[in-house]
Design a protein around this motif. Sequence first.
Motif, PDB file in Angstrom:
ATOM      1  N   UNK A  92       0.748  -1.198  -0.029  1.00 22.67           N
ATOM      2  CA  UNK A  92       0.189  -0.022  -0.049  1.00 22.67           C
ATOM      3  C   UNK A  92       0.957   1.338   0.190  1.00 22.67           C
ATOM      4  N   UNK A  93       1.844   1.143   0.652  1.00 29.67           N
ATOM      5  CA  UNK A  93       2.956   2.170   0.618  1.00 29.67           C
ATOM      6  C   UNK A  93       2.617   3.241   2.074  1.00 29.67           C
ATOM      7  N   UNK A  94       3.573   4.317   1.881  1.00 21.64           N
ATOM      8  CA  UNK A  94       3.427   5.209   3.322  1.00 21.64           C
ATOM      9  C   UNK A  94       3.130   6.494   2.624  1.00 21.64           C
ATOM     10  N   UNK A  95       2.735   6.987   1.685  1.00 18.62           N
ATOM     11  CA  UNK A  95       2.486   8.207   1.139  1.00 18.62           C
ATOM     12  C   UNK A  95       1.287   8.908   1.737  1.00 18.62           C
ATOM     13  N   UNK A  96       1.465   9.959   2.238  1.00 22.98           N
ATOM     14  CA  UNK A  96       0.374  10.866   3.001  1.00 22.98           C
ATOM     15  C   UNK A  96      -0.687  11.579   1.794  1.00 22.98           C
ATOM     16  N   UNK A  97      -0.295  11.169   0.706  1.00 24.67           N
ATOM     17  CA  UNK A  97      -1.337  11.825  -0.655  1.00 24.67           C
ATOM     18  C   UNK A  97      -2.168  10.659  -0.882  1.00 24.67           C
ATOM     19  N   UNK A  98      -3.346  10.854  -1.325  1.00 23.01           N
ATOM     20  CA  UNK A  98      -4.400   9.847  -1.693  1.00 23.01           C
ATOM     21  C   UNK A  98      -3.940   9.191  -3.021  1.00 23.01           C
ATOM     22  N   UNK A  99      -3.828   7.734  -2.973  1.00 20.57           N
ATOM     23  CA  UNK A  99      -3.673   7.033  -4.193  1.00 20.57           C
ATOM     24  C   UNK A  99      -4.636   5.930  -4.264  1.00 20.57           C
ATOM     25  N   UNK A 100      -4.767   5.748  -5.592  1.00 18.28           N
ATOM     26  CA  UNK A 100      -6.067   4.617  -5.866  1.00 18.28           C
ATOM     27  C   UNK A 100      -5.444   3.119  -5.996  1.00 18.28           C
ATOM     28  N   UNK A 101      -6.002   2.445  -5.333  1.00 12.76           N
ATOM     29  CA  UNK A 101      -5.472   1.055  -5.494  1.00 12.76           C
ATOM     30  C   UNK A 101      -6.544  -0.076  -5.936  1.00 12.76           C
ATOM     31  N   UNK A 102      -6.175  -1.160  -6.719  1.00 11.47           N
ATOM     32  CA  UNK A 102      -6.771  -2.300  -6.837  1.00 11.47           C
ATOM     33  C   UNK A 102      -7.317  -3.055  -5.584  1.00 11.47           C
ATOM     34  N   UNK A 103      -8.474  -2.870  -5.029  1.00 15.45           N
ATOM     35  CA  UNK A 103      -8.557  -3.306  -3.623  1.00 15.45           C
ATOM     36  C   UNK A 103      -8.215  -4.942  -3.560  1.00 15.45           C
ATOM     37  N   UNK A 104      -9.166  -5.989  -4.060  1.00 17.73           N
ATOM     38  CA  UNK A 104      -8.942  -7.156  -4.137  1.00 17.73           C
ATOM     39  C   UNK A 104      -7.474  -7.580  -4.275  1.00 17.73           C
ATOM     40  N   UNK A 105      -6.949  -6.960  -5.447  1.00 21.31           N
ATOM     41  CA  UNK A 105      -5.591  -7.494  -5.852  1.00 21.31           C
ATOM     42  C   UNK A 105      -4.724  -7.189  -4.690  1.00 21.31           C
ATOM     43  N   UNK A 106      -4.692  -5.883  -4.355  1.00 25.99           N
ATOM     44  CA  UNK A 106      -3.679  -5.518  -3.302  1.00 25.99           C
ATOM     45  C   UNK A 106      -3.858  -6.225  -2.170  1.00 25.99           C
ATOM     46  N   UNK A 107      -4.896  -6.440  -1.515  1.00 21.98           N
ATOM     47  CA  UNK A 107      -5.038  -7.035  -0.271  1.00 21.98           C
ATOM     48  C   UNK A 107      -5.069  -8.390  -0.444  1.00 21.98           C
ATOM     49  N   UNK A 108      -5.297  -9.120  -1.466  1.00 24.99           N
ATOM     50  CA  UNK A 108      -4.766 -10.737  -1.546  1.00 24.99           C
ATOM     51  C   UNK A 108      -3.467 -10.820  -1.706  1.00 24.99           C
ATOM     52  N   UNK A 109      -2.463  -9.951  -2.107  1.00 28.20           N
ATOM     53  CA  UNK A 109      -1.103 -10.080  -2.006  1.00 28.20           C
ATOM     54  C   UNK A 109      -0.532  -9.678  -1.067  1.00 28.20           C
ATOM     55  N   UNK A 110      -1.054  -8.849  -0.366  1.00 25.87           N
ATOM     56  CA  UNK A 110      -0.622  -8.834   1.170  1.00 25.87           C
ATOM     57  C   UNK A 110      -0.849  -9.829   2.142  1.00 25.87           C
ATOM     58  N   UNK A 111      -2.089 -10.282   2.045  1.00 25.24           N
ATOM     59  CA  UNK A 111      -2.406 -11.470   2.796  1.00 25.24           C
ATOM     60  C   UNK A 111      -1.650 -12.532   2.387  1.00 25.24           C
ATOM     61  N   UNK A 112      -1.377 -12.584   1.330  1.00 28.47           N
ATOM     62  CA  UNK A 112      -0.604 -14.036   0.713  1.00 28.47           C
ATOM     63  C   UNK A 112       0.861 -14.068   1.348  1.00 28.47           C
ATOM     64  N   UNK A 113       1.500 -12.768   1.483  1.00 23.05           N
ATOM     65  CA  UNK A 113       2.807 -12.586   2.054  1.00 23.05           C
ATOM     66  C   UNK A 113       2.804 -12.851   3.502  1.00 23.05           C
TER      67      UNK A 113
END
Length: 508
Positions: free
Chosen positions: A161-182
């Motif tokens: 997800x990163x640490x930026x304090x600026x808004x950024x758009x992410x694909x929810x399912x893809x990002x979360x499934x990758x972090x959960x897999x890790x």
Amino acid sequence: MALHALLHLLNVYYQGCLPYNVLVITVCTMLYKLFFSKSFYCRFRRFGRPWYLPLLPSKPVHDLVAQGYREKNNEPFVVRWWARDWLVLPPKYLRDVKHSNSESLSFFRAIDEALGLHYSVGNLYHSQKMSEVIKKGMNTQLPTLTEPIVSEVEHAIESHIGTSKEWKEIPAARTISRLVNQVACRMLIGPELCRDQAFLDATLAFMESIFFHAIITIAVPFGPFRRLFAKLVAFSHRRNLRKAMQMLQPLVARRIREREDDESKSNRNNDGIQWTLDLTEATKRDPYQISLEVLHNLFAGSLAPGSMVTELVFQALMDFNLLEQLRNEASQAIELYGWTEKLLANLPLQDSFIRELNRVYPTGATGCSRLVMDKSFTFHDGLTVPRGTRITFPIQAVLHDVDNFENPSVFDPYRFFNKRSTVSEDHATEYQWAASTATPTNLAFGYGKHVCPGRFYCVRQCKIIFTKILVDYEIGWSSPMKERPRRDEIEGQFGTNKSQTIRVRRRG
Ligand code: HEM
């Protein structure tokens, strides 16, 4: 003459896509089944299209199961699911499933049948060992896992997800499934490979191709040739499996050698490879077999939790007040207990929210599926089914039944929070309403002897990830939403919406 006319009709029906020989054998098999086969399933009312017209449009499996539940009113019925007949049993039979072990009713053999796992891993699912690894290995270590889970979640969130304090758009399912897999890889495999992007990609491709293979296999009307066809199409899934195995096997081989050289060294590890080796006799420690077992436990422990965390985020975003209440509860609990075991036991609203999510949005319309292994199995009221019968339960319908829940279609995050607030001194009620407690009306993790052994770890891990997101990030929809992102439905299974994006920024 009649046979010839039938062949001609079928040729038109299948639009000439089946070779003549295939048609002849298909027709002969159909006629044999129609007149001579005494399938046990024929004794029950069938919902959906008949087996001999596989291309006839049919309602989706979850609708058929809901219809059967309504119309058959506490009696068994049959639906076609994963290209096979299944006997759908009313909840009164859950009590029989509760005490039956894998020699009588097997969950592993049922999913092996449904997903065709034997085409890629032979008889891996004939043994209960993978389940034992979770029960005797992971579950006995749960309190010691909080710290490594927290540390891996921190790393995974920062990298995905990163640490930026600026808004950024992410694909929810893809990002979360990758972090959960890790995080799941850290626990179910070990620290060596859990941050290796090539390995993480290979494991995700392997896990996703299990479903892809199963879906392709049932999508084409190959009738009696389905098994042969399934073997051929399993080719691409086997390639994904090989890729992940090529990276995993050397690590497992090294762990086996280290253990042989110095038993005490093995004490350093507290992860899936270690727990699997602990349950394997020294002479049977084969790197290939152990790697397969470890990888398939990752399959059980990564995909579903990834969807669960994504659904938690979607649900929280549907109600800003609720999001704030969850955040406040989390912040206060962290202040009191820090990132410890106690924190996880002191998030009652979040726990109720998770259980309600699993009630309203279970991962499948059916569950507690079993294959009958005994010569026959007799239920408490005398219903007897022969060996090889596939049974399942209409869990979504049960979880939405007005007899079980007040206003069942309403998502009430406080539903179980309120129930556990009427707690007796001995905490029995608190346990009874917890997200990870399986009951005849909390069926998302199954029920009975084969109930998901990973549910305790799963709920802990989901709480840690969700809490981190709540307290460290602002989250919102990337564009205004009127309704919840629709879930995909395939063969009565519900998958998280893959295209939905959200926006995030680091707080503080
Ligand atoms: C949201 C997450 C999860 C869901 C919804 C889920 C759901 C299920 C369900 C429905 C079953 C079948 C139970 C039955 O039919 O009675 C099951 C079995 C199983 N699950 Fe999970 N599970 C999840 C997470 C996990 C995790 C994290 C692990 C491992 C750490 C795991 C390991 C297993 C194993 C090994 C079995 C087979 C049990 C047996 O045959 O005895 N699951 N799970």
